[in-house]
Motif scaffolding. Structure first.
Motif, short mmCIF file in Angstrom:
data_model
loop_
_atom_site.label_atom_id
_atom_site.label_comp_id
_atom_site.label_asym_id
_atom_site.label_seq_id
_atom_site.Cartn_x
_atom_site.Cartn_y
_atom_site.Cartn_z
N ASN A 28 1.09 -5.51 -0.79
CA ASN A 28 1.60 -5.50 0.58
C ASN A 28 1.48 -6.89 1.19
O ASN A 28 0.43 -7.52 1.14
CB ASN A 28 0.79 -4.50 1.43
CG ASN A 28 0.99 -3.07 0.98
OD1 ASN A 28 2.08 -2.71 0.55
ND2 ASN A 28 -0.06 -2.27 1.04
N GLN A 29 2.59 -7.36 1.76
CA GLN A 29 2.61 -8.64 2.44
C GLN A 29 3.37 -8.50 3.76
O GLN A 29 4.34 -7.73 3.84
CB GLN A 29 3.28 -9.70 1.56
CG GLN A 29 2.51 -10.00 0.28
CD GLN A 29 3.12 -11.17 -0.48
OE1 GLN A 29 3.91 -11.94 0.06
NE2 GLN A 29 2.74 -11.30 -1.74
N PRO A 30 2.93 -9.21 4.82
CA PRO A 30 3.60 -9.09 6.12
C PRO A 30 5.08 -9.42 6.02
O PRO A 30 5.48 -10.39 5.37
CB PRO A 30 2.86 -10.13 6.98
CG PRO A 30 1.54 -10.31 6.33
CD PRO A 30 1.78 -10.13 4.86
N GLY A 31 5.90 -8.56 6.60
CA GLY A 31 7.33 -8.79 6.64
C GLY A 31 8.08 -8.39 5.39
O GLY A 31 9.30 -8.53 5.33
N ARG A 32 7.35 -7.91 4.39
CA ARG A 32 8.02 -7.50 3.16
C ARG A 32 8.00 -5.97 3.08
O ARG A 32 6.97 -5.36 2.82
CB ARG A 32 7.34 -8.09 1.94
CG ARG A 32 8.04 -7.70 0.62
CD ARG A 32 7.32 -8.25 -0.59
NE ARG A 32 7.40 -9.72 -0.63
CZ ARG A 32 6.84 -10.46 -1.59
NH1 ARG A 32 6.17 -9.86 -2.56
NH2 ARG A 32 6.95 -11.77 -1.56
N GLU A 33 9.11 -5.35 3.33
CA GLU A 33 9.23 -3.89 3.30
C GLU A 33 10.19 -3.47 2.19
O GLU A 33 11.16 -4.16 1.89
CB GLU A 33 9.75 -3.36 4.64
CG GLU A 33 8.90 -3.78 5.85
CD GLU A 33 7.54 -3.13 5.87
OE1 GLU A 33 7.38 -2.10 5.19
OE2 GLU A 33 6.64 -3.67 6.53
N THR A 34 9.92 -2.34 1.57
CA THR A 34 10.82 -1.85 0.52
C THR A 34 12.09 -1.28 1.14
O THR A 34 12.08 -0.75 2.25
CB THR A 34 10.14 -0.76 -0.33
OG1 THR A 34 11.06 -0.30 -1.31
CG2 THR A 34 9.70 0.42 0.52
N ALA A 35 13.18 -1.44 0.40
CA ALA A 35 14.47 -0.92 0.89
C ALA A 35 14.65 0.54 0.53
O ALA A 35 15.65 1.15 0.92
CB ALA A 35 15.60 -1.75 0.29
N ASP A 69 -2.16 -2.71 -1.44
CA ASP A 69 -0.89 -2.51 -2.13
C ASP A 69 -0.37 -1.10 -1.89
O ASP A 69 -1.04 -0.26 -1.30
CB ASP A 69 -1.03 -2.80 -3.64
CG ASP A 69 -2.21 -2.08 -4.27
OD1 ASP A 69 -2.45 -0.91 -3.93
OD2 ASP A 69 -2.89 -2.68 -5.11
N THR A 70 0.86 -0.86 -2.34
CA THR A 70 1.50 0.45 -2.22
C THR A 70 1.96 0.91 -3.59
O THR A 70 2.46 0.10 -4.39
CB THR A 70 2.71 0.38 -1.27
OG1 THR A 70 2.25 0.02 0.04
CG2 THR A 70 3.40 1.73 -1.18
N ALA A 97 13.34 4.64 0.31
CA ALA A 97 12.55 5.67 0.96
C ALA A 97 12.42 6.88 0.04
O ALA A 97 13.20 7.04 -0.91
CB ALA A 97 13.19 6.09 2.29
N TYR A 110 0.19 4.55 0.25
CA TYR A 110 -0.27 3.28 0.81
C TYR A 110 -1.77 3.11 0.56
O TYR A 110 -2.56 4.00 0.88
CB TYR A 110 0.03 3.25 2.31
CG TYR A 110 -0.47 2.02 3.04
CD1 TYR A 110 0.20 0.81 2.94
CD2 TYR A 110 -1.62 2.08 3.83
CE1 TYR A 110 -0.24 -0.31 3.61
CE2 TYR A 110 -2.08 0.96 4.51
CZ TYR A 110 -1.39 -0.23 4.39
OH TYR A 110 -1.84 -1.33 5.06
#
Length: 356
Positions: free
Chosen positions: A328-335, A309-310, A337, A305
């Motif tokens: 990185n944007q609010p509410g946008r998470e990668t599916a 960006d990540t 792990a 992180y």
């Protein structure tokens, strides 16, 4: 404005002979912000010092507006230099530092006062006019050094890594200021740096140097998106390199077979021929996808992180690591792990076939 033709600078002789500059040719245009970019020891500062007159080339020519610069001593050239350490007089005030060079030229006092006021306003240092330079910050000292160099109105201003001593935030602010000063004064700037971000942010054109030679000249977009060779692609920003096979080429468009066996179109250099090649993909041009949909399957081995960006590190089937950069944007998470089976996808045409 400046025409550097086949300039070589050699030190030593015989087996100990070292080429600091190896047959360098480049033209710098009038009113241009031109940057010499490369790692330490690549020859960029030597080339700057040849232009300034502090180093005599072993061979080659340097002309300005058609006149032979090499016949002129440094103080007779219409050129000023801003050094890395600024070289200000600590016991003199801001105003006195800026006026010093004009006084040495023997200009009338009224003209000197007018020029100094103009320069202090240009670099936004009027409020500091009567402070000694030992009493102001590093960023303010840098502005004074710029004003002193600009005051005699040289045709060319040479800048030898002038931002390297500044902290990160101030350095980014001064990048914008330098470009503003160059645009407002109309003076040609030749800037030396090893910092890719500085070069991309400020330059009209960039010459990437390595081992005493120029490897590519172009605008920031061209240098970043269309590197001419592996060194340029590796030095400018972050890049993923893939072993691939060029199976067809038409003009500047190639069809490339990836290690997974899938094919994709990519940009190709002039003269590219079928066979084994290296394909460069910028991290921000790729994305994570499911293994079945991906051009390249792999395993997500690390997630880093960076705030804005990540970075996702994916280990491919051949053991190489491919990095994907996602903003990185609010509410946008990668599916995905760490440890998940995943894959890499990227649009057609974003890859660049490189000469090694």
């Amino acid at each position: 404005m400046i025409d550097i033709a086949r300039v070589t600078k050699a030190y030593g002789a015989g087996k100990s002979r070292f080429l600091a500059l190896d047959d360098v040719s480049v033209k710098v245009q009038e009113n241009e912000f031109f940057t010499l970019l490369g790692p330490s020891g690549c020859g960029k500062t030597t080339l700057l010092r040849v232009i300034a007159g502090f180093v005599d080339p072993t061979s080659g020519s340097v002309t300005m507006d058609g006149a032979d610069l090499l016949k002129l001593p440094p103080h007779k050239r219409p050129i000023n230099t801003v050094f890395q350490n600024y070289a200000l007089f600590p016991h003199l005030t801001v105003r006195q530092n800026i006026s010093f060079g004009l006084e040495m030229l023997g200009l009338p006092k009224a003209e000197i006062a007018r020029s100094v006021d103009e320069m202090m306003d240009l670099v936004k240092m009027t409020a500091m006019a009567d402070r000694q330079t030992a009493q102001i910050s590093g960023g303010q000292q840098q502005r004074v050094a710029l004003a002193r160099a600009l005051a005699p109105k040289p045709k060319v201003l040479l800048l030898d890594e002038p931002l390297s001593a500044l902290d990160f935030k101030l350095r980014k602010d001064m990048q914008i200021e330098l470009k503003r000063l160059q645009t407002e004064t109309g003076i040609t700037f030749v800037f030396v740096t090893h910092d890719q971000e500085e070069a991309l942010t400020m330059s009209d054109r960039i010459a990437v140097m390595h081992a005493g030679s120029i490897r590519q000249i172009g605008g920031p977009h061209e240098i970043y998106d269309q590197p001419a060779e592996r060194f340029v692609a590796d030095f400018i920003g972050d890049t993923n390199f893939l072993h691939a096979e060029l199976v067809d080429v038409a003009g500047d468009v190639a069809t490339v077979r990836l290690p997974s066996g899938k094919t994709v179109s990519a940009r190709a250099p002039q003269g590219a021929v079928n066979g084994k090649v290296t394909l460069a993909i910028r991290p921000e041009h790729a994305s994570l996808s499911t293994p079945d949909e991906a051009l390249l399957p792999g395993v997500l081995s690390n997630v880093v992180y960076f705030g804005t960006d990540t970075h996702f590190h994916v280990t491919l089937a051949d053991g190489d690591t491919f990095v994907v950069r996602a903003q990185n944007q609010p509410g946008r998470e990668t599916a995905f792990a760490r440890g998940d089976r995943t894959g890499i996808s990227f649009p057609a045409g974003v890859g660049q076939v490189l000469r090694d």
